[in-house]
Scaffold this motif. Structure first.
Motif, mmCIF file in Angstrom:
data_model
loop_
_atom_site.group_PDB
_atom_site.id
_atom_site.type_symbol
_atom_site.label_atom_id
_atom_site.label_comp_id
_atom_site.label_asym_id
_atom_site.label_seq_id
_atom_site.Cartn_x
_atom_site.Cartn_y
_atom_site.Cartn_z
ATOM 1 N N VAL A 25 0.870 -1.181 0.000
ATOM 2 C CA VAL A 25 0.000 0.000 0.000
ATOM 3 C C VAL A 25 0.903 1.226 0.000
ATOM 4 N N LEU A 26 0.781 2.068 -1.017
ATOM 5 C CA LEU A 26 1.601 3.275 -1.113
ATOM 6 C C LEU A 26 0.732 4.512 -0.886
ATOM 7 N N ASP A 27 1.160 5.356 0.041
ATOM 8 C CA ASP A 27 0.429 6.597 0.314
ATOM 9 C C ASP A 27 0.948 7.766 -0.501
ATOM 10 N N LYS A 28 2.205 7.688 -0.942
ATOM 11 C CA LYS A 28 2.802 8.761 -1.731
ATOM 12 C C LYS A 28 3.437 8.193 -2.996
ATOM 13 N N ALA A 29 3.058 8.739 -4.135
ATOM 14 C CA ALA A 29 3.625 8.256 -5.396
ATOM 15 C C ALA A 29 5.126 8.470 -5.458
ATOM 16 N N ALA A 30 5.626 9.474 -4.731
ATOM 17 C CA ALA A 30 7.054 9.754 -4.730
ATOM 18 C C ALA A 30 7.868 8.599 -4.149
ATOM 19 N N ASP A 31 7.221 7.731 -3.371
ATOM 20 C CA ASP A 31 7.930 6.588 -2.791
ATOM 21 C C ASP A 31 8.019 5.402 -3.750
ATOM 22 N N ALA A 32 7.347 5.481 -4.883
ATOM 23 C CA ALA A 32 7.234 4.322 -5.772
ATOM 24 C C ALA A 32 8.585 3.859 -6.312
ATOM 25 N N ILE A 33 9.359 4.765 -6.853
ATOM 26 C CA ILE A 33 10.626 4.376 -7.475
ATOM 27 C C ILE A 33 11.639 3.889 -6.445
ATOM 28 N N PRO A 34 11.850 4.612 -5.321
ATOM 29 C CA PRO A 34 12.787 4.052 -4.331
ATOM 30 C C PRO A 34 12.335 2.710 -3.777
ATOM 31 N N LEU A 35 11.025 2.504 -3.642
ATOM 32 C CA LEU A 35 10.534 1.209 -3.180
ATOM 33 C C LEU A 35 10.863 0.123 -4.198
ATOM 34 N N ALA A 36 10.558 0.376 -5.468
ATOM 35 C CA ALA A 36 10.826 -0.612 -6.510
ATOM 36 C C ALA A 36 12.302 -0.942 -6.578
ATOM 37 N N GLN A 37 13.142 0.080 -6.446
ATOM 38 C CA GLN A 37 14.585 -0.162 -6.501
ATOM 39 C C GLN A 37 15.058 -0.963 -5.300
ATOM 40 N N ALA A 38 14.464 -0.703 -4.121
ATOM 41 C CA ALA A 38 14.828 -1.459 -2.924
ATOM 42 C C ALA A 38 14.464 -2.928 -3.075
ATOM 43 N N LEU A 39 13.298 -3.193 -3.640
ATOM 44 C CA LEU A 39 12.882 -4.578 -3.871
ATOM 45 C C LEU A 39 13.792 -5.256 -4.885
ATOM 46 N N LEU A 40 14.111 -4.537 -5.940
ATOM 47 C CA LEU A 40 14.983 -5.090 -6.977
ATOM 48 C C LEU A 40 16.378 -5.366 -6.423
ATOM 49 N N ASP A 41 16.875 -4.464 -5.593
ATOM 50 C CA ASP A 41 18.189 -4.659 -4.973
ATOM 51 C C ASP A 41 18.192 -5.906 -4.089
ATOM 52 N N GLY A 42 17.019 -6.232 -3.523
ATOM 53 C CA GLY A 42 16.901 -7.416 -2.691
ATOM 54 C C GLY A 42 16.636 -8.692 -3.464
ATOM 55 N N GLY A 43 16.428 -8.569 -4.766
ATOM 56 C CA GLY A 43 16.256 -9.755 -5.595
ATOM 57 C C GLY A 43 14.830 -10.097 -5.963
ATOM 58 N N LEU A 44 13.866 -9.226 -5.632
ATOM 59 C CA LEU A 44 12.472 -9.464 -6.027
ATOM 60 C C LEU A 44 12.143 -8.646 -7.269
ATOM 61 N N ARG A 45 11.404 -9.273 -8.188
ATOM 62 C CA ARG A 45 11.182 -8.638 -9.490
ATOM 63 C C ARG A 45 9.711 -8.440 -9.822
ATOM 64 N N SER A 46 8.846 -8.569 -8.809
ATOM 65 C CA SER A 46 7.417 -8.329 -8.996
ATOM 66 C C SER A 46 6.884 -7.600 -7.782
ATOM 67 N N ILE A 47 5.792 -6.862 -7.983
ATOM 68 C CA ILE A 47 5.149 -6.156 -6.894
ATOM 69 C C ILE A 47 3.666 -6.019 -7.197
ATOM 70 N N GLU A 48 2.850 -6.171 -6.191
ATOM 71 C CA GLU A 48 1.417 -5.888 -6.317
ATOM 72 C C GLU A 48 1.119 -4.615 -5.541
ATOM 73 N N LEU A 49 0.811 -3.539 -6.258
ATOM 74 C CA LEU A 49 0.428 -2.278 -5.635
ATOM 75 C C LEU A 49 -1.090 -2.220 -5.540
ATOM 76 N N THR A 50 -1.604 -2.167 -4.331
ATOM 77 C CA THR A 50 -3.053 -2.185 -4.158
ATOM 78 C C THR A 50 -3.658 -0.825 -4.496
ATOM 79 N N LEU A 51 -4.823 -0.866 -5.114
ATOM 80 C CA LEU A 51 -5.513 0.366 -5.494
ATOM 81 C C LEU A 51 -6.363 0.875 -4.332
ATOM 82 N N ARG A 52 -5.730 1.053 -3.189
ATOM 83 C CA ARG A 52 -6.436 1.491 -1.983
ATOM 84 C C ARG A 52 -6.182 2.942 -1.637
ATOM 85 N N THR A 53 -5.288 3.583 -2.354
ATOM 86 C CA THR A 53 -4.966 4.983 -2.076
ATOM 87 C C THR A 53 -4.985 5.785 -3.372
ATOM 88 N N PRO A 54 -5.166 7.106 -3.280
ATOM 89 C CA PRO A 54 -5.144 7.944 -4.482
ATOM 90 C C PRO A 54 -3.808 7.922 -5.213
#
Length: 215
Positions: A25-54
């Motif tokens: 669940v992401l509250d700020k779109a500005a966090d999207a890229i650093p989050l994706a990069q953190a996951l990728l750095d950890g070796g995960l290559r998929s993410i489910e972003l829930t449509l629960r926030t604007p």
């Protein structure tokens, strides 16, 4: 090296990329890229972003554009409009908590891989009748846990699942050991508070531990 997943990839390709798909669940779109990069750095290559926030659709768009190595899915899709908006934003796949005939028709129309939710044999039979062979077992623990999904595997031997809901790093290996489970959904990898705190190193470490999980 991480590779970009082709936009027409099948659900099998999506669901076998990693043992765990982070459910976020992401509250700020500005966090999207650093989050994706953190996951990728950890070796995960998929993410489910829930449509629960604007911020969700903008976050999907940013990840799809800036971090194409991540297959970004839209979760908690409840309507045809949400499915259409997610596809327009650049989602690679769609995930729902449940399924109705109207919603399934809408998902099919978007021509993206989609993972419909189910919790009972009747719901699973409805998916099976439509020729679908993949489902999200949700809420996994509350719906009966491992014994329930193991039991469903007998009459629905062709079905493959991504159980989500109540699973953590300790229980994930037991779920992954089931022959009908391709991956699990995990909200523990990047919690809302960790994202708000910008705890990208911690998220990468949790992603690395999740990526190492095997049946």
């Amino acid at each position: 090296m991480s590779t970009v997943l082709h936009p027409t990839a099948t659900l099998d390709a999506l669901l076998t990329r990693d043992p765990v798909v982070p459910v976020v669940v992401l509250d700020k779109a500005a966090d999207a890229i650093p989050l994706a990069q953190a996951l990728l750095d950890g070796g995960l290559r998929s993410i489910e972003l829930t449509l629960r926030t604007p911020a969700a659709l903008s976050a999907i768009e940013r990840i799809a554009s800036a971090v194409p190595e991540i297959a970004v899915g839209a979760g908690t899709v409840l309507s045809a409009a949400q499915a259409r908006d997610a596809r327009t934003a650049g989602a690679s796949f769609l995930v729902t908590p449940g399924a109705t005939e109207r919603l399934l028709d809408a998902l099919t129309d978007e021509e993206l891989p989609f993972l419909p939710g189910c919790a009972t044999a009747s719901e699973l039979l409805a998916l099976h009748e439509r020729g679908l062979r993949h489902a999200k077992f949700f809420p996994a623990v509350a719906a009966g846990g491992i014994p329930a999904l193991r039991a469903l595997g007998a009459p629905f031997a062709e079905m493959r699942f991504c159980p989500t809901g109540g699973i953590d790093v300790a229980s994930a290996p037991d779920w992954l050991a089931l022959s009908n489970v391709l991956c699990v959904g995990g909200s523990w990898i990047a919690t809302r508070q960790q994202i708000a705190d910008g705890a990208w190193k911690q998220i990468s470490e949790q992603a690395r531990a999740a990526a190492a999980l095997r049946a």
